[in-house]
Scaffold this motif. Structure first.
Motif, PDB file in Angstrom:
ATOM      1  N   PRO B 121       0.835  -1.200   0.000  1.00  0.00           N
ATOM      2  CA  PRO B 121       0.000   0.000   0.000  1.00  0.00           C
ATOM      3  C   PRO B 121       0.870   1.251   0.000  1.00  0.00           C
ATOM      4  CG  PRO B 121      -0.022  -1.055   2.163  1.00  0.00           C
ATOM      5  CD  PRO B 121       0.726  -1.966   1.245  1.00  0.00           C
ATOM      6  N   PRO B 122       0.435   2.321  -0.669  1.00  0.00           N
ATOM      7  CA  PRO B 122       1.218   3.556  -0.697  1.00  0.00           C
ATOM      8  C   PRO B 122       1.484   4.105   0.706  1.00  0.00           C
ATOM      9  CG  PRO B 122      -0.535   3.644  -2.331  1.00  0.00           C
ATOM     10  CD  PRO B 122      -0.775   2.411  -1.506  1.00  0.00           C
ATOM     11  N   TYR B 123       2.653   4.704   0.842  1.00  0.00           N
ATOM     12  CA  TYR B 123       3.029   5.370   2.088  1.00  0.00           C
ATOM     13  C   TYR B 123       2.389   6.756   2.095  1.00  0.00           C
ATOM     14  CZ  TYR B 123       6.104   7.271   5.715  1.00  0.00           C
ATOM     15  OH  TYR B 123       6.597   7.843   6.850  1.00  0.00           O
ATOM     16  N   GLN B 124       1.954   7.205   3.264  1.00  0.00           N
ATOM     17  CA  GLN B 124       1.182   8.450   3.339  1.00  0.00           C
ATOM     18  C   GLN B 124       2.012   9.700   3.013  1.00  0.00           C
ATOM     19  OE1 GLN B 124       1.809   6.393   5.972  1.00  0.00           O
ATOM     20  NE2 GLN B 124       2.226   7.544   7.819  1.00  0.00           N
ATOM     21  N   ASN B 125       1.297  10.736   2.576  1.00  0.00           N
ATOM     22  CA  ASN B 125       1.901  12.059   2.427  1.00  0.00           C
ATOM     23  C   ASN B 125       2.068  12.688   3.799  1.00  0.00           C
ATOM     24  OD1 ASN B 125       1.841  12.026  -0.440  1.00  0.00           O
ATOM     25  ND2 ASN B 125      -0.351  12.519  -0.400  1.00  0.00           N
ATOM     26  N   GLU B 126       2.833  13.774   3.818  1.00  0.00           N
ATOM     27  CA  GLU B 126       3.048  14.532   5.065  1.00  0.00           C
ATOM     28  C   GLU B 126       1.723  14.923   5.731  1.00  0.00           C
ATOM     29  OE1 GLU B 126       5.860  15.924   6.686  1.00  0.00           O
ATOM     30  OE2 GLU B 126       7.053  14.471   5.553  1.00  0.00           O
ATOM     31  N   ASP B 127       0.734  15.286   4.889  1.00  0.00           N
ATOM     32  CA  ASP B 127      -0.526  15.793   5.451  1.00  0.00           C
ATOM     33  C   ASP B 127      -1.514  14.688   5.808  1.00  0.00           C
ATOM     34  OD1 ASP B 127      -1.325  14.884   3.010  1.00  0.00           O
ATOM     35  OD2 ASP B 127      -2.135  16.776   2.274  1.00  0.00           O
ATOM     36  N   GLY B 128      -1.074  13.437   5.746  1.00  0.00           N
ATOM     37  CA  GLY B 128      -1.956  12.349   6.153  1.00  0.00           C
ATOM     38  C   GLY B 128      -2.847  11.820   5.047  1.00  0.00           C
ATOM     39  N   THR B 129      -2.755  12.391   3.844  1.00  0.00           N
ATOM     40  CA  THR B 129      -3.476  11.811   2.712  1.00  0.00           C
ATOM     41  C   THR B 129      -2.560  10.765   2.064  1.00  0.00           C
ATOM     42  OG1 THR B 129      -2.612  13.459   1.204  1.00  0.00           O
ATOM     43  CG2 THR B 129      -4.728  13.957   2.250  1.00  0.00           C
ATOM     44  N   TYR B 130      -3.099  10.056   1.098  1.00  0.00           N
ATOM     45  CA  TYR B 130      -2.305   9.024   0.436  1.00  0.00           C
ATOM     46  C   TYR B 130      -2.195   9.301  -1.050  1.00  0.00           C
ATOM     47  CZ  TYR B 130      -2.703   6.221   4.677  1.00  0.00           C
ATOM     48  OH  TYR B 130      -2.621   5.764   5.964  1.00  0.00           O
ATOM     49  N   PRO B 131      -0.999   9.177  -1.608  1.00  0.00           N
ATOM     50  CA  PRO B 131      -0.861   9.332  -3.052  1.00  0.00           C
ATOM     51  C   PRO B 131      -1.377   8.048  -3.731  1.00  0.00           C
ATOM     52  CG  PRO B 131       1.260   8.728  -2.118  1.00  0.00           C
ATOM     53  CD  PRO B 131       0.287   8.830  -0.963  1.00  0.00           C
ATOM     54  N   ALA B 132      -1.866   8.193  -4.953  1.00  0.00           N
ATOM     55  CA  ALA B 132      -2.348   7.016  -5.676  1.00  0.00           C
ATOM     56  C   ALA B 132      -1.348   6.646  -6.768  1.00  0.00           C
ATOM     57  CB  ALA B 132      -3.704   7.315  -6.290  1.00  0.00           C
ATOM     58  N   PRO B 133      -1.075   5.354  -6.954  1.00  0.00           N
ATOM     59  CA  PRO B 133      -0.177   4.950  -8.037  1.00  0.00           C
ATOM     60  C   PRO B 133      -0.799   5.321  -9.385  1.00  0.00           C
ATOM     61  CG  PRO B 133      -0.802   3.081  -6.630  1.00  0.00           C
ATOM     62  CD  PRO B 133      -1.673   4.213  -6.253  1.00  0.00           C
ATOM     63  N   SER B 134       0.036   5.701 -10.327  1.00  0.00           N
ATOM     64  CA  SER B 134      -0.485   6.114 -11.628  1.00  0.00           C
ATOM     65  C   SER B 134       0.196   5.341 -12.747  1.00  0.00           C
ATOM     66  CB  SER B 134      -0.251   7.617 -11.812  1.00  0.00           C
ATOM     67  OG  SER B 134      -0.197   7.927 -13.188  1.00  0.00           O
ATOM     68  N   GLY B 135      -0.636   4.701 -13.573  1.00  0.00           N
ATOM     69  CA  GLY B 135      -0.105   3.953 -14.707  1.00  0.00           C
ATOM     70  C   GLY B 135       0.591   4.858 -15.704  1.00  0.00           C
ATOM     71  N   ALA B 136       0.182   6.129 -15.720  1.00  0.00           N
ATOM     72  CA  ALA B 136       0.779   7.074 -16.663  1.00  0.00           C
ATOM     73  C   ALA B 136       2.161   7.512 -16.186  1.00  0.00           C
ATOM     74  CB  ALA B 136      -0.125   8.296 -16.812  1.00  0.00           C
ATOM     75  N   ASN B 137       2.423   7.392 -14.902  1.00  0.00           N
ATOM     76  CA  ASN B 137       3.691   7.843 -14.330  1.00  0.00           C
ATOM     77  C   ASN B 137       4.176   6.773 -13.337  1.00  0.00           C
ATOM     78  OD1 ASN B 137       5.841   9.413 -13.748  1.00  0.00           O
ATOM     79  ND2 ASN B 137       4.696  10.988 -12.624  1.00  0.00           N
ATOM     80  N   PRO B 138       4.504   5.593 -13.865  1.00  0.00           N
ATOM     81  CA  PRO B 138       4.664   4.423 -12.984  1.00  0.00           C
ATOM     82  C   PRO B 138       5.838   4.490 -12.018  1.00  0.00           C
ATOM     83  CG  PRO B 138       5.307   3.895 -15.230  1.00  0.00           C
ATOM     84  CD  PRO B 138       4.682   5.256 -15.276  1.00  0.00           C
ATOM     85  N   PHE B 139       6.872   5.302 -12.326  1.00  0.00           N
ATOM     86  CA  PHE B 139       8.044   5.334 -11.462  1.00  0.00           C
ATOM     87  C   PHE B 139       7.918   6.356 -10.336  1.00  0.00           C
ATOM     88  CE2 PHE B 139       9.641   3.331 -15.271  1.00  0.00           C
ATOM     89  CZ  PHE B 139      10.421   2.309 -14.765  1.00  0.00           C
TER      90      PHE B 139
END
Lengths: 307, 518
Positions: B121-139
């Motif tokens: 699972p993605p690691y949280q952002n500083e503000d407590g939200t979570y980034p989502a993985p993107s197929g368009a920008n996989p790295f």
């Protein structure tokens, strides 16, 4: 130096499995020192590889343990040491259940082949051979809340001690060979999936340096300990689960003390603490411990019985 | 006395030293390294007529006729094999040993590794939200994909279905062009693997490499280098072993790639991209459940994480229409205010308080959580180890894994449909004193995903290998129970999940009866 032979073991709870006595002190012949040590270790932050983080789903991860320990002087130069901890783990946050139970029994043979006093300084050399094995069927694959790594280990430590007056320093290095373990799954991922329940555990090297004051009554020392996992381990990737065969490194600094009671010279109190300052795939633990030890002279008892 | 002690000490240290050096052998025996070379009892010669998933006909994508085996160019291709064999390296022998167990099998294993590697699972952002993985920008952080169970189920299904259609086309062209294998043309050519009686153009292994690489590029874009390396090994293996000439392999890659295109186009529009939802949807799920008087699910992750793929129930299935998904939906779970619910909650709590070592083993064995190949991956491993014993042809391997994985994708769709229809809480949400023996998944409780996957897998595998039915049923039951023992699911979740899995697995079984392979 001889007078220190009566000293009880000074325990330095080691990284992962609280074990051997790596001080430059021997029990004298036929003396049996035994006791119990309570230890509390906890961390809020840990390293996933080199990435240091907290985990609010774990909160504070704590490990409480009570260990029974003993040291018997086969001779003034040969001691046999054992320890057996009961361990309880807990995470203060999140839903994961902690674990409790007996961990690993460790046995150490400590041998001092060389001791020489030149002027005011005494030099001594030691070799320590250790074996440890789990005594209960706990799950190693339950990190960070497992009781231990469940690996049988064999270690060989070489140690040198230098004492001048009441001040001393001790340096030692050990190679720790770890046997494969079996886990409750029949496949697991390291850098690819392995289809077996057996896990190849990486070996480790431990280097330990101590410096301090040593008298009949009081010992106080500062300790630096570096535990480095050898090849074969791997890093926890970000937000992944830890695994028993991760590379686990820790640099610790700490203080150990021991005080022998004046009125009851057979009884001594120990206490100390240590702190992980640098690590890899381990928690940044703060550890505090205290214990009681008592020395019996078994030869005397036997003689009395014979009368 | 002194000497004796010295002796004891030295001897003890010596014994220890020997122990260190000799007795602790670290060599592991891994089950998938013991697999024998594939040597099918039945070549399934007529598989070119079996029913495909997406291809309209087996020759929807054309394949040029090969050069004749009597041509000088063909002889030169045989010479290439001989020149490889003349200086074969240990590394090449290892590649042959690995791939000759079967291409469908090895690609399935490779996929399981890829799923495990990306199941975080993605690691949280500083503000407590979570980034989502993107197929368009996989790295970017987090890397794409997060191969959680629904993502993995779908990935296994696409690759398996595409491989199956590709094998049908391969068998069609093998029969059509009927070009002899190099070892048939040149009887002096040594062959390092069991000889196949099938025509060798195009190479089934090359078609597999071609189709699989293209799909994996889409599904695991950060792994292309790793995937290509595997494909190169597989191609080389066919030539060095003497099973195929270069033109068999080249044609196979081209055919495989063309077929992959059709599956990639479908994947782009099957609804997976939108399955993550958005804040408005996440809020709506909560309010609409609260409006019924029930306790809505809440994330137990800290910081709270959006629910996993709430719209995965809308993803386009291979075998079910959206109406069939709704028709298969289980009855609602016991109300959180009901006596039945209280009883089930107490049962879970009791499993936690009286966790036996045996139960803990079961929980861990089936957990298949973060960093693993997921429950669908586990069932692929179980299936593969059973299939190895049966010595299937590549086309039958592909067909059986396609049925299994399409059933498990349908399990994911139907299970996620139920989870987000009822949006009910996990045991630890209702009673925070309930501690779990495995991680609490970040999605609603009813019905259990493990149970649904296992029910579907069990039904399909029992159909394929009736003799093992009892064992599959026992495994599915244990996998299902493990979630209750682990204190993350109620009994209803598990029982209704198994039932749902069996129901949707039935669609794959129905297809198996009519696809021409039985």
């Amino acid at each position: 130096m001889k007078k220190f032979y009566l000293s009880c073991l000074l325990l330095a709870p080691l990284f992962m499995n609280a074990q051997t006595e790596i001080d430059g002190i021997m029990m004298s012949k036929n003396n049996f020192c035994f006791g119990a040590v309570y230890q509390y270790s906890s961390w809020d932050e840990y390293w996933e590889g080199t990435f240091k983080r907290e985990n609010l789903n774990l909160g504070t991860v704590s490990t409480k343990s009570v260990a029974l320990m003993g040291n018997y002087g086969v001779s003034d130069k040969l001691n046999i040491i054992f320890s057996l901890p009961y361990v309880e783990t807990k995470a203060s946050a999140g839903t994961m259940e902690g674990q409790k139970g007996l961990q690993d029994l460790s046995l150490t043979i400590k041998y001092m082949p060389f001791e020489k006093t030149i002027g005011k300084a005494t030099y001594s050399l030691y070799a320590l051979g250790g074996l440890s094995a789990p005594v209960s069927n706990y799950s190693a694959d339950y990190l960070p809340l497992s009781l231990g790594l469940k690996s049988k280990t064999a270690s060989l430590r070489l140690m040198g001690d230098y004492q001048r007056g009441r001040f001393f320093s001790t340096i030692s290095g050990a190679y720790v060979k770890r046997a494969n373990i079996t886990i409750d799954r029949n496949s697991y991922y390291t850098n690819e999936i392995h289809y077996t329940n057996e896990v190849d555990m990486p070996d480790a090297i431990s280097v330990n340096f101590r410096i301090g004051y040593r008298s009949n009554r009081l010992i106080a020392e500062a300790v630096v300990d570096n535990w480095v996992t050898q090849s074969g381990g791997f890093d926890i990737t970000t937000n992944n689960m830890p695994f028993p065969s991760n590379t686990m490194n820790a640099l610790k600094v700490g203080v150990n003390t021991k005080y022998t009671l004046k009125k009851i010279p057979a009884l001594s109190l120990i206490g100390g603490c240590n702190f992980v300052t640098e690590g890899r795939n381990v928690g940044q633990s703060n550890t505090f411990y205290g214990g009681l030890f008592y020395i019996l002279n078994l030869k005397k008892t036997t003689q009395e019985n014979e009368k | 006395m002194k000497n004796k002690i010295q002796k004891i000490a030295y001897n003890s240290l010596l014994v220890l030293f020997l122990t260190l050096n000799y007795s602790c052998s670290d060599e592991l025996t891994e089950r998938n390294e013991q697999f024998p070379q594939l040597n099918p009892a039945n070549t399934d010669e007529l598989a070119g007529t079996w029913k495909t998933f997406l291809l309209t006909t087996p020759d929807e994508f054309s394949l040029d006729a090969p050069i004749a085996s009597t041509a000088a160019a063909f002889t030169r291709e045989i010479n290439e094999i001989k020149s490889y064999q003349a200086s074969i390296t240990p590394e090449q022998k290892k590649i042959i040993k690995y791939w000759s167990a079967g291409g469908v099998l090895r690609w399935n294993e490779i996929m399981r590794t890829l799923v495990a590697r990306h199941n975080r699972p993605p690691y949280q952002n500083e503000d407590g939200t979570y980034p989502a993985p993107s197929g368009a920008n996989p790295f970017a952080n987090p890397e794409f994909p997060f191969s959680n169970p629904p993502y993995a189920a779908r990935a296994y299904a696409y690759v398996s279905a595409a491989q199956y259609d590709a094998m049908i086309a391969t068998w069609h062209y093998k029969k059509l062009y009927n070009r002899a294998a190099p070892f048939t043309v040149d009887a002096t050519l040594p062959v390092l693997i069991p000889k196949s009686a099938l025509p060798s153009y195009p190479s089934e292994d090359a078609v597999l490499a071609g189709v699989t690489v293209e799909l994996l590029k889409l599904l695991f874009p950060t792994e292309i280098a790793y995937i290509q390396e595997k494909a190169e090994e597989q191609k080389l293996y066919r030539i060095i072993s003497g099973a195929n000439v270069r033109s068999d392999v080249d044609a196979g890659i081209i055919l495989g790639r063309k077929i992959a295109g059709k599956f990639i186009a479908r994947a782009a529009s099957d609804g997976t991209g939108a399955a993550i939802g958005n804040q408005a949807l996440w809020t709506q799920l909560e309010t609409q459940t609260a409006a019924t008087g029930e306790t809505p699910w809440k994330s137990l992750d800290v910081p709270a994480r959006p629910p996993m793929l709430p719209l995965f129930g809308k993803v386009k299935s291979f075998l079910m229409t959206p109406e069939m998904v709704i028709a298969s939906r289980p009855v609602p779970p016991p109300s959180t205010k009901s006596e039945q619910f209280a009883k089930e909650l107490a049962e879970v709590k009791n499993y936690g308080k009286n966790a036996t070592r045996k139960n803990m083993q079961i929980v861990t064995f089936w957990a298949d959580g973060v960093g693993t190949y997921t429950p669908p991956g586990h069932w692929n491993a179980i299936a593969s180890e059973s299939f190895v014993e049966l010595n299937y042809s590549e086309v039958r391997w592909a067909r059986n894994l396609a049925l299994l994985n399409i059933a498990m994708m349908d399990a994911a769709i139907s299970c996620w449909d139920a989870k987000y229809t009822f949006f009910n809480p996990r045991p630890s949400q209702v009673d925070p004193s309930i501690k779990t023996l495995t991680g609490t998944p970040n999605f609603p409780s009813y019905v259990s995903g493990h149970s649904t996957f296992s029910g579907a897998a069990c039904v399909v595998l029992s159909h394929i290998i009736p003799a093992k039915k009892q064992s599959f049923v026992a495994m599915a039951k244990e996998a299902s129970d493990s979630r209750m023992f682990g204190c993350i699911h109620y009994r209803s979740d598990c029982e209704k999940g198994l039932e749902l899995g069996e129901k949707v697995g039935g669609f794959a079984v129905a297809r198996a009866l009519t696809d021409g392979a039985e």
